[in-house]
Design an enzyme around this catalytic site. Structure first.
Site, PDB file in Angstrom:
ATOM      1  N   CYS A   9       6.219   0.016  -0.946  1.00  0.00           N
ATOM      2  CA  CYS A   9       7.088  -0.967  -0.289  1.00  0.00           C
ATOM      3  C   CYS A   9       7.478  -2.009  -1.329  1.00  0.00           C
ATOM      4  O   CYS A   9       7.378  -1.759  -2.534  1.00  0.00           O
ATOM      5  CB  CYS A   9       6.420  -1.581   0.942  1.00  0.00           C
ATOM      6  SG  CYS A   9       4.947  -2.569   0.617  1.00  0.00           S
ATOM      7  N   ASN A  12       3.747  -4.633  -1.575  1.00  0.00           N
ATOM      8  CA  ASN A  12       2.435  -3.962  -1.501  1.00  0.00           C
ATOM      9  C   ASN A  12       1.360  -4.844  -0.855  1.00  0.00           C
ATOM     10  O   ASN A  12       0.188  -4.785  -1.211  1.00  0.00           O
ATOM     11  CB  ASN A  12       1.977  -3.468  -2.885  1.00  0.00           C
ATOM     12  CG  ASN A  12       0.795  -2.489  -2.844  1.00  0.00           C
ATOM     13  OD1 ASN A  12      -0.046  -2.489  -3.740  1.00  0.00           O
ATOM     14  ND2 ASN A  12       0.709  -1.665  -1.826  1.00  0.00           N
ATOM     15  N   CYS A  14       2.038  -5.759   2.838  1.00  0.00           N
ATOM     16  CA  CYS A  14       2.192  -5.577   4.296  1.00  0.00           C
ATOM     17  C   CYS A  14       2.279  -4.103   4.700  1.00  0.00           C
ATOM     18  O   CYS A  14       1.369  -3.564   5.323  1.00  0.00           O
ATOM     19  CB  CYS A  14       3.433  -6.304   4.808  1.00  0.00           C
ATOM     20  SG  CYS A  14       3.398  -8.091   4.575  1.00  0.00           S
ATOM     21  N   ARG A  15       3.401  -3.453   4.384  1.00  0.00           N
ATOM     22  CA  ARG A  15       3.673  -2.123   4.938  1.00  0.00           C
ATOM     23  C   ARG A  15       2.958  -0.991   4.207  1.00  0.00           C
ATOM     24  O   ARG A  15       2.319  -0.139   4.846  1.00  0.00           O
ATOM     25  CB  ARG A  15       5.183  -1.856   4.938  1.00  0.00           C
ATOM     26  CG  ARG A  15       5.949  -2.759   5.876  1.00  0.00           C
ATOM     27  CD  ARG A  15       7.441  -2.683   5.599  1.00  0.00           C
ATOM     28  NE  ARG A  15       7.760  -3.202   4.269  1.00  0.00           N
ATOM     29  CZ  ARG A  15       8.945  -3.126   3.681  1.00  0.00           C
ATOM     30  NH1 ARG A  15       9.946  -2.518   4.308  1.00  0.00           N
ATOM     31  NH2 ARG A  15       9.129  -3.641   2.484  1.00  0.00           N
ATOM     32  N   SER A  16       3.079  -0.919   2.884  1.00  0.00           N
ATOM     33  CA  SER A  16       2.482   0.241   2.199  1.00  0.00           C
ATOM     34  C   SER A  16       0.948   0.225   2.228  1.00  0.00           C
ATOM     35  O   SER A  16       0.349   1.303   2.324  1.00  0.00           O
ATOM     36  CB  SER A  16       3.034   0.422   0.776  1.00  0.00           C
ATOM     37  OG  SER A  16       2.765  -0.675  -0.051  1.00  0.00           O
ATOM     38  N   ASP A 124      10.414  -5.033   7.676  1.00  0.00           N
ATOM     39  CA  ASP A 124       9.421  -5.765   6.886  1.00  0.00           C
ATOM     40  C   ASP A 124       8.757  -6.865   7.716  1.00  0.00           C
ATOM     41  O   ASP A 124       9.408  -7.847   8.069  1.00  0.00           O
ATOM     42  CB  ASP A 124      10.107  -6.368   5.665  1.00  0.00           C
ATOM     43  CG  ASP A 124       9.091  -6.751   4.615  1.00  0.00           C
ATOM     44  OD1 ASP A 124       7.931  -7.028   4.974  1.00  0.00           O
ATOM     45  OD2 ASP A 124       9.463  -6.762   3.426  1.00  0.00           O
TER      46      ASP A 124
HETATM   47  P1  4NP Z   1       5.871  -5.615   2.054  1.00  0.00           P
HETATM   48  O1  4NP Z   1       6.321  -7.076   2.548  1.00  0.00           O
HETATM   49  O2  4NP Z   1       6.963  -5.105   1.148  1.00  0.00           O
HETATM   50  O3  4NP Z   1       5.760  -4.829   3.300  1.00  0.00           O
HETATM   51  O4  4NP Z   1       4.547  -5.815   1.348  1.00  0.00           O
HETATM   52  C1  4NP Z   1       6.715  -8.094   1.667  1.00  0.00           C
HETATM   53  C2  4NP Z   1       5.760  -8.904   1.090  1.00  0.00           C
HETATM   54  C3  4NP Z   1       6.160  -9.938   0.259  1.00  0.00           C
HETATM   55  C4  4NP Z   1       7.506 -10.153   0.014  1.00  0.00           C
HETATM   56  C5  4NP Z   1       8.450  -9.334   0.587  1.00  0.00           C
HETATM   57  C6  4NP Z   1       8.056  -8.314   1.411  1.00  0.00           C
HETATM   58  N1  4NP Z   1       7.927 -11.215  -0.817  1.00  0.00           N
HETATM   59  O5  4NP Z   1       9.141 -11.417  -0.987  1.00  0.00           O
HETATM   60  O6  4NP Z   1       7.071 -11.936  -1.373  1.00  0.00           O
END
Ligand code: 4NP
Length: 155
Positions: A9, A12, A14-16, A124
């Site tokens: 994702c 790294n 939240c989702r992955s 997200d």
């Molecule tokens: P993820 O979510 O891609 O599912 O881990 C996010 C976590 C942090 C950010 C964006 C998406 N960020 O912009 O910091």
């Protein structure tokens, strides 16, 4: 031979990591932990070294799933192994990887494997806050992905 699956994702956190933990649990339950290695990484580097987001840890705990991983960024080595299944959370992740590393022969979005949903991108939860919905989508995708891997490898 061991099969590798890398969930990708943006951050790294939240989702992955959620997909990694859910899929690892399914692999363990199927008795395939020796044959299928599971990992996750982000296209971005902002959160490298951090634990998973509180929302991800909470929803996993609600389903009795352990996760202790730390965020890392996708590396060139991840992308040069043709036997690794590279499974992204959305189309942007897929495009980012392709721009940076070229086309990998075995890359797909997780929800390409999900039955019963029109969604093709895992929204997200860093922005939506809806970790429970993400869990549902991730679980459906992981079930379909494991079935596809088992079928292809006669497992
Ligand atoms: P993820 O979510 O891609 O599912 O881990 C996010 C976590 C942090 C950010 C964006 C998406 N960020 O912009 O910091």
């Amino acid at each position: 031979m061991s099969i590798k699956v890398l969930f990708v994702c943006l951050g790294n956190i939240c989702r992955s990591p959620m997909a990694e933990a859910v899929f690892q649990q399914m692999v363990n339950d199927a008795g395939l932990a020796d044959q299928i290695k599971v990992d996750s990484a982000g296209t971005g580097s902002w959160h490298v070294g951090e634990t998973a987001h509180r929302g991800t840890r909470r929803v996993l705990a609600q389903h009795g799933i352990q996760y202790n991983g730390r965020a890392r960024q996708v590396s060139a080595a991840d992308m040069t192994d043709p036997d690794t299944w590279i499974i992204t959370m959305d189309g942007e992740n897929l495009r980012d990887l392709e721009e940076r590393y070229g086309r990998h022969p075995r890359t797909a979005r997780l929800l390409d494997y999900a039955a019963n949903t029109q969604e093709r991108s895992v929204p997200d939860p860093y922005y939506t806050g809806n970790f429970a919905y993400v869990y549902q989508l991730v679980s459906a995708g992981c079930r379909g992905l494991l079935a596809a891997i088992r079928e292809e490898n006669d497992l």
